[in-house]
Design an enzyme around this catalytic site. Structure first.
Site, mmCIF file in Angstrom:
data_model
loop_
_atom_site.group_PDB
_atom_site.id
_atom_site.type_symbol
_atom_site.label_atom_id
_atom_site.label_comp_id
_atom_site.label_asym_id
_atom_site.label_seq_id
_atom_site.Cartn_x
_atom_site.Cartn_y
_atom_site.Cartn_z
ATOM 1 N N ARG A 56 0.830 -1.207 0.000
ATOM 2 C CA ARG A 56 0.000 0.000 0.000
ATOM 3 C C ARG A 56 0.867 1.261 0.000
ATOM 4 O O ARG A 56 0.509 2.262 -0.606
ATOM 5 C CB ARG A 56 -0.955 -0.030 1.205
ATOM 6 C CG ARG A 56 -2.104 -1.050 0.997
ATOM 7 C CD ARG A 56 -2.738 -1.450 2.300
ATOM 8 N NE ARG A 56 -3.926 -2.285 2.143
ATOM 9 C CZ ARG A 56 -3.927 -3.590 1.890
ATOM 10 N NH1 ARG A 56 -2.775 -4.246 1.717
ATOM 11 N NH2 ARG A 56 -5.063 -4.270 1.790
ATOM 12 N N ARG A 80 -6.173 -17.651 -9.769
ATOM 13 C CA ARG A 80 -6.943 -17.149 -8.616
ATOM 14 C C ARG A 80 -8.125 -16.301 -9.083
ATOM 15 O O ARG A 80 -8.059 -15.646 -10.119
ATOM 16 C CB ARG A 80 -6.004 -16.382 -7.664
ATOM 17 C CG ARG A 80 -4.965 -17.328 -7.077
ATOM 18 C CD ARG A 80 -4.030 -16.639 -6.150
ATOM 19 N NE ARG A 80 -4.701 -16.191 -4.944
ATOM 20 C CZ ARG A 80 -4.117 -15.460 -4.000
ATOM 21 N NH1 ARG A 80 -2.864 -15.097 -4.143
ATOM 22 N NH2 ARG A 80 -4.792 -15.100 -2.937
ATOM 23 N N ASP A 133 -4.150 -15.682 6.894
ATOM 24 C CA ASP A 133 -2.849 -16.090 6.346
ATOM 25 C C ASP A 133 -2.049 -16.938 7.340
ATOM 26 O O ASP A 133 -1.037 -17.536 6.966
ATOM 27 C CB ASP A 133 -2.017 -14.852 5.969
ATOM 28 C CG ASP A 133 -2.597 -14.126 4.765
ATOM 29 O OD1 ASP A 133 -3.419 -14.720 4.042
ATOM 30 O OD2 ASP A 133 -2.215 -12.960 4.544
HETATM 31 C C1 S3P Z 1 -4.295 -9.046 1.857
HETATM 32 C C2 S3P Z 1 -5.540 -9.532 2.100
HETATM 33 C C3 S3P Z 1 -5.846 -10.961 2.299
HETATM 34 C C4 S3P Z 1 -4.583 -11.765 2.599
HETATM 35 C C5 S3P Z 1 -3.462 -11.402 1.679
HETATM 36 C C6 S3P Z 1 -3.115 -9.928 1.796
HETATM 37 C C7 S3P Z 1 -4.103 -7.593 1.666
HETATM 38 O O1 S3P Z 1 -6.431 -11.482 1.124
HETATM 39 O O2 S3P Z 1 -4.848 -13.138 2.535
HETATM 40 O O3 S3P Z 1 -2.319 -12.168 1.959
HETATM 41 O O4 S3P Z 1 -2.967 -7.113 1.709
HETATM 42 O O5 S3P Z 1 -5.113 -6.905 1.468
HETATM 43 P P1 S3P Z 1 -8.018 -11.430 0.859
HETATM 44 O O6 S3P Z 1 -8.406 -10.017 0.663
HETATM 45 O O7 S3P Z 1 -8.215 -12.241 -0.389
HETATM 46 O O8 S3P Z 1 -8.639 -12.061 2.062
#
Ligand code: S3P
Length: 439
Positions: free
Chosen positions: A27, A122, A328
């Site tokens: 981000r 995905r 995670d």
């Molecule tokens: C993340 C959100 C999660 C997480 C990923 C990182 C993020 O995914 O599993 O490793 O940085 O916004 P999801 O939004 O698919 O749950």
């Protein structure tokens, strides 16, 4: 193929720091790139996923440099990115793909994003559908709702989106597109997912508000804005990387590990709650906030030093609103559960099926190879813990979190554990094996 052999260990002692948080690192590059001015980032994670994000923004004309330990992002403003001349390569990174989709949806140029074999399998329909309903033009080039994605210019309108999944990537994609929309945009998710986007966008000057409702669902709302403004960001240590050392400290007899500067944002800290409920001895030292913007008290990311000691653990049930706060960490939690007395049930976690691998399958296959009693379910797994683990060949299937979780399992197992394709840890934690050897 790189194979790492792990031997059983005793008395893990010492003090470690874990690398910067992956979600926050992504981000900081993205928001810095579309802000005005130079964003300075310290403790940035130089893992492969975040380097993919840097590569994509460089292809859109953003100068990103390193001086000493700091990364400088010379932002181009909300509408200052330039059309990429080549495909934007997102590698293994779902966060890059989904968040960038929200930004690209608002640009006046066309682009194509593509990733590695796992990434291109995905689901991207979850971001295409809300973004296209805002007026974006995102298509899946092979027509299977997966990357490669083509993004053509569109005129965006604000929407109130109800997401069927608690996903920070979906929420963030829609909020980022909302910066470019003609009116307010909101996203309601069934439970609060990680809120780094909301916190950091606020610090960059966006008008973002958040609410949690009585039924546990959560809404984030954003107003379109003229510009974002560069910030200084100090990235906290990644609790998802700390998870492997929390597990190691709890499971290996005689251990005492101090993990410094770990991000403890409550939307990420479910693993700490779960370990404590299982009987873990965890002490928090030096709790503080790293404020990405000195003037705002409501944008900080909390951090703490975490002291973990070997503990006798018991099984519990994990589900509901807790799941997004530890999604995670489930491979690491599954390893902890296999070593705890009694039964652990993990439910409401069907999202595991659409991570870098189907983690219900990859955790089940590898824990079984080590002799554990695990039953996969539609939305999680049931683990009957307590039997000693046996060393085994571990198939990481190039999933960094599977490689690291099973390296920890190997520390407590009898005999050798061989982690196949162990270099995949570079995605989020390039120094993982060196740090493991240092304690
Ligand atoms: C993340 C959100 C999660 C997480 C990923 C990182 C993020 O995914 O599993 O490793 O940085 O916004 P999801 O939004 O698919 O749950």
């Amino acid at each position: 193929m790189s194979v790492k052999t792990i031997y059983p260990r005793r008395h893990l002692k010492g003090e470690i720091t874990v690398p910067g948080d992956k979600s926050i690192s992504h981000r900081s590059i993205m928001f810095g790139s579309i802000a005005l001015g130079t964003t300075v980032i310290t403790n940035f994670l130089k893992g492969a996923d975040c380097l993919s994000t840097i590569g994509c923004f460089r292809k859109m004309g953003v100068e990103i440099t390193q001086e000493g330990e700091a990364i400088y992002v010379h932002g181009r403003g909300l509408r200052g990115l330039s059309a990429p001349q080549e495909t934007l390569e997102v590698g293994n990174s779902g966060t890059t793909t989904r968040l960038l989709s929200g930004i690209l949806a608002g640009q006046s140029f066309s682009s194509v994003m593509s990733g590695d074999e796992s990434l291109n399998l995905r689901p991207m329909g979850r971001i295409m559908s809300p973004l296209n309903s805002m007026g974006a033009h995102i298509t899946s080039i092979h027509g299977n709702n997966c990357a490669p994605l083509r993004i053509e210019p569109g005129v965006l309108r604000g929407i109130c989106y109800r997401s069927p999944v608690a996903s920070a990537q979906v929420k963030s994609a829609v909020l980022l597109a909302g910066l470019y929309a003609d009116g307010k945009t909101s996203v309601t998710e069934p439970a609060l997912s990680r809120n780094h986007t909301e916190l950091m966008l606020k610090s960059f000057g966006a008008d973002v508000t958040s609410a949690i409702h009585e039924d546990g669902s959560a809404t984030a709302q954003i107003q379109p804005c003229r510009e974002l403004f560069a910030q200084e960001i100090c990235v906290p240590g990644d609790i998802s990387s700390a998870a492997y050392f929390i597990a190691a400290g709890l499971l290996v007899p005689g251990s005492e590990l101090l993990i410094r500067n770990v991000g403890t944002n409550p939307t990420r800290a479910g693993i700490l709650k779960v370990c404590e409920a299982m009987g873990a001895d965890i002490t928090y030292l030096e709790a503080r906030d790293t404020l990405p913007h000195a003037g705002r008290q409501d944008t900080g990311e909390p951090t703490a030093d975490i002291l973990v000691r070997h503990s006798a653990l018991h099984g519990i049930t994990i589900g509901g609103d807790l799941i997004p706060t530890l999604i995670d960490e489930i491979p690491a939690i599954a390893v902890i559960a296999a070593c705890a007395e009694g039964t652990t049930v993990i439910r409401d976690a069907a999202e595991l099926k659409v991570k870098e691998t189907n983690r219900i399958d990859t955790v089940t296959e590898n824990l079984r190879a080590m002799g554990a009693d695990i039953t996969p379910t539609e939305d999680g797994m049931i683990i009957k813990g307590g039997a000693p683990l046996k060393g085994a060949p571990i198939k990481s299937y190039l999933d960094h979190r599977i490689a690291m979780a099973f390296a920890v399992a190997g520390l407590t197992a009898e005999g050798e554990t061989k982690i196949e394709d162990s270099q995949c840890v570079d995605v989020s934690y390039p120094e993982f094996f060196r740090t493991l050897e240092s304690i």
